[in-house]
Design an enzyme around this catalytic site. Structure first.
Site, PDB file in Angstrom:
ATOM      1  CE  LYS A 178      38.009  53.484  40.369  1.00  0.00           C
ATOM      2  NZ  LYS A 178      37.712  54.576  39.426  1.00  0.00           N
ATOM      3  CG  ASP A 228      39.724  49.698  38.287  1.00  0.00           C
ATOM      4  OD1 ASP A 228      40.337  48.610  38.419  1.00  0.00           O
ATOM      5  OD2 ASP A 228      40.088  50.589  37.506  1.00  0.00           O
TER       6      ASP A 228
END
Length: 211
Positions: free
Chosen positions: A121, A139
DNA sequence: AACTCGGGGCA
DNA sequence: TGCCCAGAGTT
């Protein structure tokens, strides 16, 4: 799953609703973005923003951070949570940037993910926001929102990333990322989502299944 | 695969 | 006031 028309309609409504704040883009350098994103793990970027202005006014490159002991840095980043771990990660990453990358930020996902505290991420945030590479950072907000809406249909973040790159028009990747995050925080929350106030509930798979 | 690391927000 | 939320590393 959604048709192309339905997805474009969702994006149009969200664009209208959320004039993309694009908070990650507020950081002046790739280095600042990288550090801020490491700090943002398991926290909101609201918490991170509280401390980064002062932090970056004092320390603005890997060498500056390496002047600090882990304990000193932990004190500087107090308030973002998990601060002892994050302090260690950041110092380790700064050391590696100095040793192996001439204090620059590497531009591939593989190299970024070799840095301490940087997972997929964070690597994707840096790639898409600092270097404008064609990536979508997934996310938990993006994951939850897109799966509820039916833009993605996956139990796995990695696959959601692929599905989003397939299902969303490329020129919307960057802004859609921010819309989904904002929407996920304010409306499409993990618990007690405010579906009644959701501007795209008429296009949402999750909302359809509610009653 | 389960556990750890801190703190903010909300029931 | 206790439970849930949000990533990455370690065991």
């Amino acid at each position: 799953m959604k048709t192309e028309e339905e997805i474009n309609e969702i994006l149009r409504i969200l664009a209208d609703e959320y004039p993309a704040p694009q908070t990650e883009l507020n950081y002046k350098t790739p280095f600042q973005l990288l550090i801020a994103t490491i700090l943002s793990a398991q926290t909101t970027d609201r918490q991170v923003n509280k401390i980064t202005t002062e932090l970056f006014s004092k320390y603005n490159n890997p060498e500056d951070f390496l002047d600090l002991t882990p304990e000193e840095l932990a004190e500087e980043i107090h308030g973002v949570g998990l601060y002892r771990n994050k302090s260690k990660y950041i110092l380790k990453t700064c050391q590696k940037l100095v040793d192996e990358y001439d204090s620059q930020i590497p531009k591939t996902r593989e190299e970024l993910m070799e840095l301490s505290g940087v997972g997929r991420k964070t690597a994707n945030v840096v790639l898409s926001c600092a270097f404008e590479f064609d990536t979508i950072a997934v996310d938990t907000h993006v994951f939850r929102v897109t799966n509820r809406l039916g833009i993605a249909n996956s139990d796995n973040v990695r696959r959601t990333e692929e599905e989003l790159m397939k299902n969303l028009p490329q020129d919307k990747w960057s802004s859609a990322h921010h819309w989904f995050i904002f929407h996920g925080r304010e409306i499409c929350k993990a618990r007690n989502p405010r579906c009644g106030e959701c501007p795209v509930n008429h296009l949402c798979d999750y909302y359809k299944e509610l009653d």
